[in-house]
Write an enzyme that holds these catalytic residues in place. Structure first.
Site, mmCIF file in Angstrom:
data_model
loop_
_atom_site.group_PDB
_atom_site.id
_atom_site.type_symbol
_atom_site.label_atom_id
_atom_site.label_comp_id
_atom_site.label_asym_id
_atom_site.label_seq_id
_atom_site.Cartn_x
_atom_site.Cartn_y
_atom_site.Cartn_z
ATOM 1 N N ARG A 176 8.090 -1.919 -2.567
ATOM 2 C CA ARG A 176 9.319 -2.618 -2.950
ATOM 3 C C ARG A 176 10.188 -3.035 -1.766
ATOM 4 N NH1 ARG A 176 10.549 2.012 -7.307
ATOM 5 N NH2 ARG A 176 9.059 3.057 -5.915
ATOM 6 N N LEU A 195 6.903 14.007 2.528
ATOM 7 C CA LEU A 195 5.933 13.022 2.026
ATOM 8 C C LEU A 195 6.338 11.632 2.520
ATOM 9 C CD1 LEU A 195 5.598 14.294 -1.648
ATOM 10 C CD2 LEU A 195 4.403 15.083 0.403
ATOM 11 N N ASN A 239 17.356 -8.799 44.440
ATOM 12 C CA ASN A 239 16.625 -7.527 44.533
ATOM 13 C C ASN A 239 15.125 -7.681 44.328
ATOM 14 O OD1 ASN A 239 17.108 -8.210 41.836
ATOM 15 N ND2 ASN A 239 16.861 -6.095 41.161
HETATM 16 C C1 UD1 Z 1 8.931 10.261 -7.088
HETATM 17 C C2 UD1 Z 1 8.750 11.278 -8.209
HETATM 18 C C3 UD1 Z 1 9.867 11.073 -9.236
HETATM 19 C C4 UD1 Z 1 11.206 11.195 -8.566
HETATM 20 C C5 UD1 Z 1 11.317 10.273 -7.352
HETATM 21 C C6 UD1 Z 1 12.560 10.631 -6.563
HETATM 22 C C7 UD1 Z 1 6.368 11.712 -8.411
HETATM 23 C C8 UD1 Z 1 5.132 11.460 -9.171
HETATM 24 N N1 UD1 Z 1 7.467 11.103 -8.828
HETATM 25 O O1 UD1 Z 1 8.776 8.972 -7.659
HETATM 26 O O2 UD1 Z 1 9.764 12.025 -10.270
HETATM 27 O O3 UD1 Z 1 12.230 10.902 -9.493
HETATM 28 O O4 UD1 Z 1 10.196 10.442 -6.469
HETATM 29 O O5 UD1 Z 1 12.822 9.704 -5.548
HETATM 30 O O6 UD1 Z 1 6.346 12.476 -7.448
HETATM 31 N N2 UD1 Z 1 3.964 9.423 -1.037
HETATM 32 C C9 UD1 Z 1 2.924 9.923 -0.275
HETATM 33 N N3 UD1 Z 1 1.640 9.746 -0.695
HETATM 34 C C10 UD1 Z 1 1.341 9.118 -1.856
HETATM 35 C C11 UD1 Z 1 2.402 8.630 -2.636
HETATM 36 C C12 UD1 Z 1 3.702 8.786 -2.210
HETATM 37 O O7 UD1 Z 1 3.162 10.507 0.793
HETATM 38 O O8 UD1 Z 1 0.146 9.017 -2.161
HETATM 39 C C13 UD1 Z 1 5.349 9.604 -0.566
HETATM 40 C C14 UD1 Z 1 6.073 8.283 -0.367
HETATM 41 O O9 UD1 Z 1 5.903 7.830 0.969
HETATM 42 C C15 UD1 Z 1 7.520 8.664 -0.661
HETATM 43 C C16 UD1 Z 1 7.413 9.852 -1.600
HETATM 44 O O10 UD1 Z 1 6.075 10.311 -1.539
HETATM 45 O O11 UD1 Z 1 8.231 9.079 0.513
HETATM 46 C C17 UD1 Z 1 7.735 9.452 -3.036
HETATM 47 O O12 UD1 Z 1 6.875 8.419 -3.428
HETATM 48 P P1 UD1 Z 1 7.402 7.208 -4.314
HETATM 49 O O13 UD1 Z 1 6.270 6.293 -4.549
HETATM 50 O O14 UD1 Z 1 8.633 6.640 -3.721
HETATM 51 O O15 UD1 Z 1 7.706 8.009 -5.657
HETATM 52 P P2 UD1 Z 1 8.673 7.584 -6.809
HETATM 53 O O16 UD1 Z 1 7.982 6.596 -7.664
HETATM 54 O O17 UD1 Z 1 9.991 7.210 -6.268
HETATM 55 CA CA CA Z 2 10.918 6.917 -4.237
#
Ligand code: UD1
Ligand code: CA
Length: 454
Positions: free
Chosen positions: A16, A9, A386
Site C-alpha cells: 500500500r 516483523l 584545494n
Molecule cells: C497485522 C495483524 C492484525 C493487526 C495489524 C496491526 C496478522 C495476521 N494480522 O495485520 O491483526 O491488527 O497487524 O497493525 O498478523 N510481515 C512479515 N512477514 C510476512 C508478512 C508480514 O515480516 O510474511 C511483517 C510486515 O513487514 C509488517 C508486519 O509483519 O511489519 C505486519 O504485516 P502487515 O501485512 O502490515 O499486517 P496487517 O495486515 O497490518
Molecule cells: Ca500493518
C-alpha cells in the site's frame, strides 16, 4: 528480571506504500520507521533484537546495521506467523519471553512495550496489546468471551462484513512465553482466504487450551498505529515532530512556529535558545544555550556552542563554537570546525576545515581543507584552490593574517603569521610571516610589515 528476546516483523512488501523500497525504510524526520521501533524496544530494556527481513532485505540490513540488531531472512513471505516461525531458531533457548512487534509501528513507546511483559505473579502465556481506534480499518478484530476473556483474533479478510462492527482491534504487539511458542508455533495452519500463516491464530489456540491471555488496553491507539500508506506515514511523522517540539518547549526552548519547525527527537537544544520558523534540525545535533537558529536553517549531525546566531544556512556534520555568527546563506560541509567568536558570513562554503577563535570569513568565499588561524580576516571572494584535478591539498593561514579580497590560494600553501595578501593576488608559494604578497602570480613585495600597514 525475565530474559526476553524481541522479534520485529519487517519482511513484508508494504504494497500500500506503492514504493520500490521496503515499507519499514520509509522515513520519519530522516530516520527509517524501523529505527523508531528498535529504539522503543531498547528503551524497554531488551537487548536481544531479531529483525525479520525479506523483501529487499539487503536494504533493510544496511539501514539499521549500526543499531546492533540481528537479521533473519524470511523467504518467501507467507504471513506474520510464518515470519515468527522463521525467527524462532534465532531466539535464545533460555529466553523466558518473546516480544513481537511489527516494524511498521514507529510511534510505539518503551512504556507500552514494557507493560506487555508479565511481572511478579502475573502469569500469562500470551499478552497482547489492543485498543479502540477511531478508524479501525482492516485491523484484526478481537473477540471476547461472555466472561470478558480474549478468545481469538479474526482478520477482516476472513471475517465477513459483520466483523468490521467489532471495535476492539489487535494493535500488533505481543509478548509470548517462550515455551508456549515452542509448542504452538508449529501448529499454525494457512488461513482460509489468503493462505497466509497468521501470527494472530496463536491467540485462538491459546484460548482453546484455556491458557492465560492478558489483553493490555492501549488508551491511545494512535501510538500503536501501523503505517500502511503514505498518508499514515505523514500523520505519524507529524506526531513524532510535535512530541519532540513539546518536550523542548517544556525544557525551556522557544519555538516561534512549531508548524514549520522539525527537530529530531535524538537532538538536544539548550535553554533559552530561540528556534525561528522553517528550521530543520536533523538527528544527532546538540545546540547550546541562548542561541538563535533560523529562520530557514538545516542542521544535521552537528554540535553548536552557546550564544551563537545562525540564519538561512545549512550545516552538515560540523562543529560550531560559541558566541559566533553564521550566515545568512553559509554552507558548512562535513568536517568543518569553528572555534569561538567566529564569523562566517553570506555565501561562504567551508569544507573539512578548522577556523580558529576570532577569525572572520564574512563574504563569498570557498574554504576547503584549510586551517585558518586566530583573528584571521578573509576578504570577500577568497578561494582556496584545494584540488589540482587529482588530489586535495591543504591551505594554512596562520594567526592574524589578512587575506585581501579575491585572493586565490593555490594549495598546498601557507600564509605566515601576520602576513597580508593584496586584492586579487594568486598565491602559489608560501608567504613568509609578516610579509605582503601581491600580483598574479603573487610576489613578495615587502617583508616585516607592521600591523595596520598595507
Ligand atoms: C497485522 C495483524 C492484525 C493487526 C495489524 C496491526 C496478522 C495476521 N494480522 O495485520 O491483526 O491488527 O497487524 O497493525 O498478523 N510481515 C512479515 N512477514 C510476512 C508478512 C508480514 O515480516 O510474511 C511483517 C510486515 O513487514 C509488517 C508486519 O509483519 O511489519 C505486519 O504485516 P502487515 O501485512 O502490515 O499486517 P496487517 O495486515 O497490518
Ligand atoms: Ca500493518
Amino acid at each position: 528480571m525475565s530474559k526476553i528476546t524481541a522479534v520485529v516483523l519487517a519482511a513484508g512488501m508494504g504494497t500500500r506504500m506503492k514504493s520500490e523500497m521496503p515499507k519499514v525504510l520509509h522515513t520519519i524526520l530522516g530516520k527509517p520507521m524501523l529505527y523508531y521501533v528498535i529504539r522503543a524496544i531498547k528503551g524497554a530494556g531488551i537487548e536481544k533484537i531479531l529483525v525479520v527481513a525479506g523483501h529487499k532485505h539487503e536494504l533493510v540490513e544496511a539501514a539499521v546495521r549500526e543499531d546492533g540488531v540481528e537479521f533473519i531472512i524470511q523467504e518467501p513471505q507467507l504471513g506474520t506467523g510464518h515470519a515468527l516461525q522463521a525467527a524462532f531458531p534465532g531466539i535464545e533457548a533460555d529466553a523466558d519471553y518473546v516480544m513481537v512487534t511489527c516494524g511498521d509501528m514507529p510511534l510505539i513507546t518503551s512504556e507500552t512495550l514494557k507493560s506487555l511483559i508479565p511481572t511478579g505473579s502475573e502469569k500469562a502465556q500470551v499478552s497482547i496489546l489492543y485498543g479502540k481506534p477511531e478508524k479501525p480499518g482492516d485491523m484484526g478484530r478481537i473477540l471476547f468471551s461472555e466472561r470478558d476473556c480474549i478468545q481469538k483474533i479474526v482478520e477482516v479478510a476472513d471475517g465477513g462484513p459483520e466483523i468490521r462492527k467489532v471495535c476492539e482491534v489487535n494493535l500488533g504487539a505481543y509478548c509470548f512465553e517462550f515455551d508456549f511458542l515452542k509448542k504452538y508455533l508449529p501448529r499454525l495452519k494457512p488461513s482460509r482466504v489468503k493462505g497466509e500463516f497468521y501470527l494472530t491464530d496463536l491467540i485462538g489456540l491459546a484460548s482453546e487450551d484455556r491458557l492465560g491471555i492478558r489483553g493490555i488496553y492501549c488508551e491511545d491507539p494512535d501510538e500503536a498505529m501501523g503505517i500502511n500508506d503514505r498518508i499514515e506515514l505523514s500523520r505519524a511523522g507529524d506526531r513524532v515532530r510535535k512530541q519532540a517540539l513539546d518536550k523542548l518547549m517544556f525544557s525551556g526552548v522557544t519555538i516561534v512556529d512549531p508548524v514549520s519547525t522539525f527537530i529530531h527527537p535524538d537532538s538536544t537544544v539548550g535553554q533559552d535558545t530561540v528556534i525561528h520558523p522553517f528550521t530543520i534540525i536533523e538527528s544527532g545535533c546538540h545546540v547550546g544555550k541562548r542561541c538563535s537558529i533560523g529562520p530557514f536553517c538545516r542542521i544535521s549531525g552537528s554540535r553548536i556552542g552557546s550564544n551563537t546566531c545562525i540564519t538561512n544556512s545549512v550545516i552538515l556534520s560540523s562543529e560550531v563554537g560559541s558566541d559566533s555568527n553564521i550566515g545568512p546563506f553559509a554552507y558548512l560541509r562535513p568536517g568543518t570546525k569553528t572555534a569561538d567568536n567566529v564569523k562566517i558570513g553570506d555565501f561562504v562554503e567551508i569544507k573539512n576545515s578548522f577556523i580558529d577563535t576570532g577569525a572572520k570569513v564574512p563574504h563569498l568565499s570557498y574554504v576547503g581543507d584549510s586551517h585558518i588561524g586566530k583573528k584571521v580576516n578573509i576578504g570577500a571572494g577568497t578561494i582556496t584552490c584545494n584540488f589540482d584535478g587529482k588530489e586535495k591539498h591543504k591551505t594554512t593561514i596562520e594567526d592574524d593574517a589578512y587575506i585581501g579580497a579575491n585572493t586565490n590560494l593555490v594549495a598546498p600553501v601557507t600564509v605566515g603569521k601576520g602576513a597580508k595578501t593584496g586584492a586579487g593576488a594568486v598565491i602559489t608559494k608560501d608567504v613568509p610571516p609578516g610579509s605582503l604578497a601581491v600580483g598574479v602570480p603573487a610576489k613578495i613585495k615587502k617583508e616585516n610589515i607592521r600591523a595596520g600597514e598595507v
